[in-house]
Design a protein around this motif. Structure first.
Motif, PDB file in Angstrom:
ATOM      1  N   GLY A 251      61.123   1.338  -9.909  1.00 38.41           N
ATOM      2  CA  GLY A 251      59.575   0.189 -10.104  1.00 38.41           C
ATOM      3  C   GLY A 251      59.586  -0.082  -9.288  1.00 38.41           C
ATOM      4  N   VAL A 252      60.169  -1.386 -10.061  1.00 45.05           N
ATOM      5  CA  VAL A 252      60.402  -2.963  -9.181  1.00 45.05           C
ATOM      6  C   VAL A 252      60.474  -3.015  -7.724  1.00 45.05           C
ATOM      7  N   GLY A 253      60.805  -1.926  -7.270  1.00 44.48           N
ATOM      8  CA  GLY A 253      61.126  -2.062  -5.829  1.00 44.48           C
ATOM      9  C   GLY A 253      59.832  -1.598  -5.244  1.00 44.48           C
ATOM     10  N   GLN A 254      59.239  -0.510  -5.685  1.00 42.67           N
ATOM     11  CA  GLN A 254      57.412  -0.345  -5.016  1.00 42.67           C
ATOM     12  C   GLN A 254      57.238  -0.849  -5.021  1.00 42.67           C
ATOM     13  N   SER A 255      56.840  -2.051  -6.284  1.00 41.11           N
ATOM     14  CA  SER A 255      56.148  -2.915  -6.369  1.00 41.11           C
ATOM     15  C   SER A 255      56.501  -4.091  -4.936  1.00 41.11           C
ATOM     16  N   LEU A 256      57.372  -4.461  -5.500  1.00 44.28           N
ATOM     17  CA  LEU A 256      57.807  -5.807  -4.765  1.00 44.28           C
ATOM     18  C   LEU A 256      57.244  -5.102  -2.883  1.00 44.28           C
ATOM     19  N   THR A 257      57.803  -3.770  -2.467  1.00 46.70           N
ATOM     20  CA  THR A 257      57.423  -3.571  -1.504  1.00 46.70           C
ATOM     21  C   THR A 257      55.883  -3.299  -1.062  1.00 46.70           C
ATOM     22  N   GLY A 258      55.105  -2.976  -2.109  1.00 45.93           N
ATOM     23  CA  GLY A 258      53.778  -2.982  -1.999  1.00 45.93           C
ATOM     24  C   GLY A 258      52.909  -4.623  -1.717  1.00 45.93           C
ATOM     25  N   VAL A 259      54.203  -5.720  -2.795  1.00 47.20           N
ATOM     26  CA  VAL A 259      53.409  -6.711  -2.336  1.00 47.20           C
ATOM     27  C   VAL A 259      54.026  -7.370  -1.262  1.00 47.20           C
ATOM     28  N   VAL A 260      54.862  -6.808  -0.552  1.00 47.35           N
ATOM     29  CA  VAL A 260      55.317  -6.595   0.630  1.00 47.35           C
ATOM     30  C   VAL A 260      54.265  -6.788   2.101  1.00 47.35           C
ATOM     31  N   LEU A 261      54.201  -5.599   2.000  1.00 50.64           N
ATOM     32  CA  LEU A 261      53.177  -4.908   2.780  1.00 50.64           C
ATOM     33  C   LEU A 261      51.693  -5.226   2.396  1.00 50.64           C
ATOM     34  N   GLN A 262      50.793  -6.304   1.137  1.00 53.33           N
ATOM     35  CA  GLN A 262      49.990  -6.691   0.682  1.00 53.33           C
ATOM     36  C   GLN A 262      49.685  -8.000   1.493  1.00 53.33           C
TER      37      GLN A 262
ATOM     38  N   ASP B 162      43.096 -18.137   7.155  1.00 54.26           N
ATOM     39  CA  ASP B 162      43.325 -19.222   8.737  1.00 54.26           C
ATOM     40  C   ASP B 162      44.100 -19.828   9.014  1.00 54.26           C
ATOM     41  N   GLU B 163      44.189 -20.261  10.183  1.00 55.58           N
ATOM     42  CA  GLU B 163      46.154 -21.117  10.269  1.00 55.58           C
ATOM     43  C   GLU B 163      46.518 -21.717   9.584  1.00 55.58           C
ATOM     44  N   GLY B 164      45.506 -22.667   8.703  1.00 57.09           N
ATOM     45  CA  GLY B 164      46.014 -23.481   7.252  1.00 57.09           C
ATOM     46  C   GLY B 164      46.556 -22.946   6.388  1.00 57.09           C
ATOM     47  N   ALA B 165      46.034 -22.137   6.103  1.00 48.56           N
ATOM     48  CA  ALA B 165      46.784 -21.311   4.701  1.00 48.56           C
ATOM     49  C   ALA B 165      47.881 -20.646   5.447  1.00 48.56           C
ATOM     50  N   ARG B 166      48.132 -19.923   6.421  1.00 50.27           N
ATOM     51  CA  ARG B 166      48.615 -18.871   6.908  1.00 50.27           C
ATOM     52  C   ARG B 166      50.212 -19.562   6.872  1.00 50.27           C
ATOM     53  N   PRO B 167      50.744 -20.119   7.296  1.00 44.74           N
ATOM     54  CA  PRO B 167      52.426 -20.924   6.607  1.00 44.74           C
ATOM     55  C   PRO B 167      52.787 -20.198   5.184  1.00 44.74           C
ATOM     56  N   ARG B 168      52.434 -20.471   4.123  1.00 43.34           N
ATOM     57  CA  ARG B 168      51.943 -20.260   3.684  1.00 43.34           C
ATOM     58  C   ARG B 168      51.813 -18.512   2.798  1.00 43.34           C
ATOM     59  N   VAL B 169      51.539 -18.177   3.420  1.00 52.65           N
ATOM     60  CA  VAL B 169      51.960 -16.844   3.187  1.00 52.65           C
ATOM     61  C   VAL B 169      52.456 -15.917   3.884  1.00 52.65           C
ATOM     62  N   VAL B 170      53.142 -16.658   5.067  1.00 55.54           N
ATOM     63  CA  VAL B 170      53.714 -16.140   5.528  1.00 55.54           C
ATOM     64  C   VAL B 170      54.937 -16.375   4.187  1.00 55.54           C
ATOM     65  N   GLU B 171      55.460 -17.761   3.415  1.00 52.33           N
ATOM     66  CA  GLU B 171      56.456 -18.192   3.391  1.00 52.33           C
ATOM     67  C   GLU B 171      56.236 -16.937   2.188  1.00 52.33           C
ATOM     68  N   ALA B 172      55.583 -16.820   1.242  1.00 48.85           N
ATOM     69  CA  ALA B 172      55.513 -15.947   0.375  1.00 48.85           C
ATOM     70  C   ALA B 172      55.923 -14.588   0.595  1.00 48.85           C
ATOM     71  N   GLN B 173      55.370 -14.034   1.417  1.00 48.86           N
ATOM     72  CA  GLN B 173      55.722 -12.913   2.062  1.00 48.86           C
ATOM     73  C   GLN B 173      57.210 -12.931   2.193  1.00 48.86           C
ATOM     74  N   GLU B 174      58.042 -13.963   2.952  1.00 46.07           N
ATOM     75  CA  GLU B 174      59.616 -13.638   2.811  1.00 46.07           C
ATOM     76  C   GLU B 174      60.106 -13.873   1.641  1.00 46.07           C
TER      77      GLU B 174
END
Length: 320
Positions: free
Chosen positions: A141-152, A161-173
């Motif tokens: 359940g939780v693992g599959q959901s988090l896997t989906g979030v990482v892929l999205q 854009d380049e300005g927002a990319r670091p924050r998205v990468v941080e959220a992905q990590e």
């Protein structure tokens, strides 16, 4: 708890009662059969002393032997620990009622230990079933959901854009780290290595994972060709797991050793550390009580003592 005072021992109560009866009998005999009152005192007093000495000697020979098992039973009952099964009273004293009582007490211990083992087994089986259910829900359940979030988030990184990319990468990590934490918790709840690879490999994997997530150096030594039942394997693994968890959380240790071997007809698991040790009054805390209950399930005994490494040694011995 201090035993309450019960007055004189049973032997002396019987002896005093007999002495009182003897004294009354001597007095009555003296007054009935004495030719004159002046002859009573010295002669009857000598008879009384002689009779009293003989009575005490006979009581000493007969009652002490007959009541010996009662004293042994009282002392033994005060030493019984429900979490250290197997102790029995070695009965002496022939075929007296006290000996029969001691035999009945041993039979009662057999029944109580069997019932406790069954009740502990049911409780731990329910606990392991719940652990498995939660682990599966976390993984599926939780693992599959988090896997989906990482892929999205990985797809979003390419579109922003380049300005927002670091924050998205941080959220992905952050999502990826959360996924790894969920997987780690699921593995701890239900060890896949134990089910798939066996006890020896599971203990080595356990040591590696503890070392990976803590500052401990964990050495694992398992004697080859050891075989255990499913319940014994699970108990051995859980005791090692709980002992290493206690070391990592409470001992302040830098090194731990896990050894599983068979010697003198008994299998023994030992977990040592070089930490600060466990104070005597705190030994029932920190998961030790749970480990002792697991040991009861397979008829084993668990002891906590000072380790040669300077910290604590947890020893689990199995009867076979």
């Amino acid at each position: 708890m201090t035993p309450r005072s019960r007055g004189p021992a049973l032997f002396w109560r019987v002896a005093i009662g007999n002495a009182a009866v003897l004294a009354v009998a001597c007095v009555i005999t003296a007054f009935v059969f004495a030719p004159s009152e002046t002859d009573i005192a010295l002669r009857e007093f000598a008879i009384f002393l002689g009779g009293l000495a003989s009575m005490l000697a006979i009581n000493l020979l007969l009652l002490r032997r007959a009541l010996g098992p009662l004293r042994e039973l009282t002392s033994f009952a005060r030493r019984i620990d429900p979490l250290e099964p197997g102790l029995r009273l070695q009965v002496t004293g022939g075929d007296s009622e006290a000996t029969e009582l001691a035999d009945a007490f041993n039979d009662m211990l057999d029944r109580l230990e069997a019932e406790r083992r069954a009740s502990v087994g049911r409780a731990l089986a329910a606990q392991e079933g719940e652990r498995l259910r939660v682990a599966q829900e976390l993984h599926d359940g939780v693992g599959q959901s988090l896997t989906g979030v990482v892929l999205q988030l990985g797809r979003v990184v390419r579109d922003v854009d380049e300005g927002a990319r670091p924050r998205v990468v941080e959220a992905q990590e952050t999502a990826r780290e959360s996924l790894e934490e969920v997987r780690r918790i699921a593995r701890r709840l239900r060890p896949e290595a134990l089910d798939d690879l066996g006890l020896a490999s599971a203990l080595h994997v356990l040591g590696e994972r503890v070392a990976e997530h803590t500052e401990l150096r964990v050495d694992v030594h398992v004697q080859p060709s050891l075989e255990f039942g499913a319940d014994e394997e699970l108990v051995l693994y859980r005791v090692a797991q709980e002992a290493l968890t206690n070391v990592a959380r409470h001992a302040g240790a830098k090194r731990a050793e896990v050894r599983l071997e068979r010697a003198a007809g008994r299998s023994r698991l030992e977990v040592d550390d070089d930490g600060s040790g466990v104070p005597g009054e705190a030994q029932e805390g920190g998961g030790v009580l749970g480990m002792r209950e697991r040991a009861v399930l397979v008829g084993g005994t668990l002891k906590v003592a000072r380790s040669p490494l300077g910290g604590t040694r947890v020893t689990l011995e199995l009867p076979s």
